[in-house]
Write a protein that holds these residues in place. Structure first.
Motif, PDB file in Angstrom:
ATOM      1  N   VAL A 293       0.938  -1.231  -0.186  1.00  0.00           N
ATOM      2  CA  VAL A 293       0.015   0.037   0.040  1.00  0.00           C
ATOM      3  C   VAL A 293       0.997   1.146   0.107  1.00  0.00           C
ATOM      4  CG1 VAL A 293      -1.910   1.438   1.127  1.00  0.00           C
ATOM      5  CG2 VAL A 293      -1.597  -1.216   1.275  1.00  0.00           C
ATOM      6  N   PRO A 294       1.054   2.065  -1.005  1.00  0.00           N
ATOM      7  CA  PRO A 294       1.941   3.213  -1.166  1.00  0.00           C
ATOM      8  C   PRO A 294       1.263   4.455  -0.398  1.00  0.00           C
ATOM      9  CG  PRO A 294       0.613   2.865  -3.176  1.00  0.00           C
ATOM     10  CD  PRO A 294       0.312   1.653  -2.461  1.00  0.00           C
ATOM     11  N   CYS A 295       1.706   4.902   0.482  1.00  0.00           N
ATOM     12  CA  CYS A 295       1.416   5.739   1.525  1.00  0.00           C
ATOM     13  C   CYS A 295       2.391   6.607   1.961  1.00  0.00           C
ATOM     14  CB  CYS A 295       0.706   5.462   2.816  1.00  0.00           C
ATOM     15  SG  CYS A 295       1.593   4.159   3.966  1.00  0.00           S
ATOM     16  N   GLY A 296       3.787   6.420   1.410  1.00  0.00           N
ATOM     17  CA  GLY A 296       4.809   7.208   2.175  1.00  0.00           C
ATOM     18  C   GLY A 296       4.975   6.837   3.550  1.00  0.00           C
ATOM     19  N   GLY A 297       6.289   7.329   4.149  1.00  0.00           N
ATOM     20  CA  GLY A 297       6.569   7.006   5.445  1.00  0.00           C
ATOM     21  C   GLY A 297       7.388   8.049   5.903  1.00  0.00           C
ATOM     22  N   LEU A 298       7.147   8.044   7.282  1.00  0.00           N
ATOM     23  CA  LEU A 298       7.738   9.223   8.043  1.00  0.00           C
ATOM     24  C   LEU A 298       8.733   8.647   9.211  1.00  0.00           C
ATOM     25  CD1 LEU A 298       8.021  12.226   8.792  1.00  0.00           C
ATOM     26  CD2 LEU A 298       5.764  11.878  10.311  1.00  0.00           C
ATOM     27  N   LEU A 299       9.907   9.032   9.118  1.00  0.00           N
ATOM     28  CA  LEU A 299      10.648   8.593  10.101  1.00  0.00           C
ATOM     29  C   LEU A 299      11.279   9.865  11.003  1.00  0.00           C
ATOM     30  CD1 LEU A 299      11.947   7.099   7.334  1.00  0.00           C
ATOM     31  CD2 LEU A 299      12.451   5.626   9.229  1.00  0.00           C
ATOM     32  N   VAL A 300      11.145   9.735  12.549  1.00  0.00           N
ATOM     33  CA  VAL A 300      11.382  10.892  13.393  1.00  0.00           C
ATOM     34  C   VAL A 300      12.388  10.589  14.463  1.00  0.00           C
ATOM     35  CG1 VAL A 300       9.850  12.309  14.961  1.00  0.00           C
ATOM     36  CG2 VAL A 300       9.086  11.428  12.719  1.00  0.00           C
ATOM     37  N   GLY A 301      13.090  11.356  14.740  1.00  0.00           N
ATOM     38  CA  GLY A 301      14.032  11.264  15.978  1.00  0.00           C
ATOM     39  C   GLY A 301      15.173  12.098  15.824  1.00  0.00           C
ATOM     40  N   PRO A 302      16.245  12.167  16.682  1.00  0.00           N
ATOM     41  CA  PRO A 302      17.139  12.849  16.640  1.00  0.00           C
ATOM     42  C   PRO A 302      18.128  12.719  15.410  1.00  0.00           C
ATOM     43  CG  PRO A 302      17.224  11.879  18.664  1.00  0.00           C
ATOM     44  CD  PRO A 302      16.144  11.013  18.006  1.00  0.00           C
TER      45      PRO A 302
ATOM     46  N   GLY B  25      20.315  10.121  15.664  1.00  0.00           N
ATOM     47  CA  GLY B  25      19.782   8.795  16.138  1.00  0.00           C
ATOM     48  C   GLY B  25      19.934   7.706  15.147  1.00  0.00           C
ATOM     49  N   LEU B  26      19.321   6.728  15.748  1.00  0.00           N
ATOM     50  CA  LEU B  26      19.164   5.472  14.799  1.00  0.00           C
ATOM     51  C   LEU B  26      18.160   5.555  13.609  1.00  0.00           C
ATOM     52  CD1 LEU B  26      19.438   2.730  17.626  1.00  0.00           C
ATOM     53  CD2 LEU B  26      21.244   3.461  15.838  1.00  0.00           C
ATOM     54  N   VAL B  27      17.019   6.191  13.945  1.00  0.00           N
ATOM     55  CA  VAL B  27      15.685   6.204  13.082  1.00  0.00           C
ATOM     56  C   VAL B  27      16.042   7.347  12.020  1.00  0.00           C
ATOM     57  CG1 VAL B  27      13.319   6.309  12.853  1.00  0.00           C
ATOM     58  CG2 VAL B  27      14.439   4.941  14.743  1.00  0.00           C
ATOM     59  N   ALA B  28      15.764   8.620  12.404  1.00  0.00           N
ATOM     60  CA  ALA B  28      15.814   9.436  11.422  1.00  0.00           C
ATOM     61  C   ALA B  28      17.157   9.802  10.953  1.00  0.00           C
ATOM     62  CB  ALA B  28      15.138  11.016  11.950  1.00  0.00           C
ATOM     63  N   GLY B  29      18.131   9.695  11.864  1.00  0.00           N
ATOM     64  CA  GLY B  29      19.464  10.120  11.447  1.00  0.00           C
ATOM     65  C   GLY B  29      19.846   9.052  10.698  1.00  0.00           C
ATOM     66  N   GLY B  30      19.547   7.566  10.927  1.00  0.00           N
ATOM     67  CA  GLY B  30      20.052   6.612  10.087  1.00  0.00           C
ATOM     68  C   GLY B  30      19.489   6.763   8.726  1.00  0.00           C
ATOM     69  N   ALA B  31      18.238   6.989   8.669  1.00  0.00           N
ATOM     70  CA  ALA B  31      17.432   7.274   7.506  1.00  0.00           C
ATOM     71  C   ALA B  31      18.196   8.281   6.576  1.00  0.00           C
ATOM     72  CB  ALA B  31      16.146   7.344   7.496  1.00  0.00           C
ATOM     73  N   LEU B  32      18.419   9.402   7.089  1.00  0.00           N
ATOM     74  CA  LEU B  32      19.103  10.613   6.224  1.00  0.00           C
ATOM     75  C   LEU B  32      20.456  10.146   5.913  1.00  0.00           C
ATOM     76  CD1 LEU B  32      18.538  13.271   5.436  1.00  0.00           C
ATOM     77  CD2 LEU B  32      19.504  14.021   7.459  1.00  0.00           C
TER      78      LEU B  32
END
Length: 379
Positions: free
Chosen positions: A86-95, A98-105
């Motif tokens: 299901v294409p809906c986009g995804g949001l990653l939030v954090g420092p 950090g592991l989540v948003a920082g790692g995604a970036l």
């Protein structure tokens, strides 16, 4: 001369094992699949809906596998004629570090993935249901992300494998895996099966069948909540799939409702609440502690939801000490291939992992480089 029952067997038909069975059978390999439950109805990691994303915050080296998986999810959808993604986009939030948003970036920059970044202030404006986001946090929006339907995917892959000639034995427990000269004996309560190679994707029971792997089994509650008001602010369009790292290290995951369903949320605590357990001894009954911490944070983090959950389920998952899953041949054994430890994010890689497992069985190079996931790295 040894009589073989098949060239290969797959033990454990969750999302990874079902995908391996599909890819092996589709390439003409004589393969048998075993699962101690009914595929698509097992109480393991392949349950509910999971987020897919190319921004692999766990490790940027996983991005090629994610891209391969993305292509194969489309192939599985087309072949099965089922909507699995299901294409809906995804949001990653954090420092930002950090592991989540920082790692995604970091993954996005290293592999040139199209993303949009938000300051905490902009994120709170764009996604008003996400409150209490500290000023030093950021948001990373990936438009190619979406939701995967786990049970449907398992059933679709197994059905296609059967159509290609695979033999499937549901509700059949493999009690032990015994390497022998030239192959493997798979023991059940009724008989033993001889195969040349075995792929063990048994989830919580992987360490029992292949001892010595650096994995632990954890109990993972999944919770669904209902909005206080039916104002459309928690639909998947307004409240897309997300992973949110909190300042205390816990990780909040979830997604909005699709077609009027409840809001799916889970809270992962790597240090405190998730303790190693014997999968055969796990209490699958729901207790107050399974959802109370999550419910208490809703007014401050996700206001607008009822604090009493609509339902709670308990599943199991496995993980490795370094946060990466394992995939490969233990001790270089040409008879045994293993894959496991995907934890909360393993579903997104299922098709790519299944494809890689089929390549290893067939002795060909995997489409994505995976040597860094070898099962011997932590021994």
């Amino acid at each position: 001369m040894t009589q073989w029952d098949a060239d290969a067997a797959v033990v454990g038909l969750g999302a990874w094992g079902a995908s391996a069975l599909w890819r092996l059978a589709g390439r003409g390999v004589d393969v048998i699949g075993f699962d101690r439950f009914t595929p698509g109805r097992a109480p393991g990691s392949s349950y509910g809906a999971g987020m897919f994303r190319l921004c692999c915050s766990e490790n940027p080296a996983l991005v090629p596998l994610a891209r391969r998986s993305h292509a194969l999810w489309s192939e599985l959808e087309e072949a099965s004629r089922e909507r699995l993604f299901v294409p809906c986009g995804g949001l990653l939030v954090g420092p930002e570090d950090g592991l989540v948003a920082g790692g995604a970036l970091r993954a996005a920059r290293e592999h040139d993935i199209d993303v949009r970044t938000f300051t905490a202030r902009a994120l709170r404006f764009q996604y008003p249901r996400h409150t209490g986001v500290p000023d030093h946090h950021i948001g990373v929006w990936e438009p190619t992300a979406g939701l995967l339907r786990a049970e449907n995917a398992v059933r679709a892959a197994v059905a296609l494998a059967r159509a290609a000639g695979a033999r499937v034995f549901a509700d059949t427990r493999i009690t032990s895996v015994e390497p022998v000269a030239g192959g493997v004996l798979l023991h059940t309560a009724q008989r033993s099966v001889r195969v040349r190679q075995v792929v063990v994707t048994a989830g919580a029971w992987l360490g029992e069948l292949v001892p010595g792997l650096p994995l632990e089994t954890v109990r993972m509650p999944e919770t669904w909540f209902r909005p206080l008001e039916d104002d459309g602010s928690f639909t998947l369009e307004e409240f897309p799939a997300f992973v949110r790292e909190l300042d205390d290290g816990r990780v909040l995951r979830g997604s909005g409702s699709e077609g009027g369903h409840d809001i799916r949320l889970s809270l992962e605590d790597r240090e405190v609440t998730a303790k190693p357990l014997d999968p055969d001894e796990i209490d699958r009954g729901v207790a107050y502690d399974d959802w109370s911490d999550l419910a208490r944070m809703l007014p401050a983090k996700l206001p607008g939801l009822r604090r009493l959950p609509a339902r709670v389920s308990v599943r199991t998952t496995t993980r490795a000490a370094d946060g990466q899953f394992v995939l490969g041949r233990p001790d270089g054994d040409p008879r045994v291939v293993v894959a496991g430890g995907g934890g909360a994010y393993g579903l997104q890689y299922a098709t790519g992992v299944g494809d890689a497992l089929a390549d290893l069985v067939r002795g060909v190079e995997t489409a994505a480089p995976l040597d860094f996931l070898g099962p011997d790295r932590l021994r």
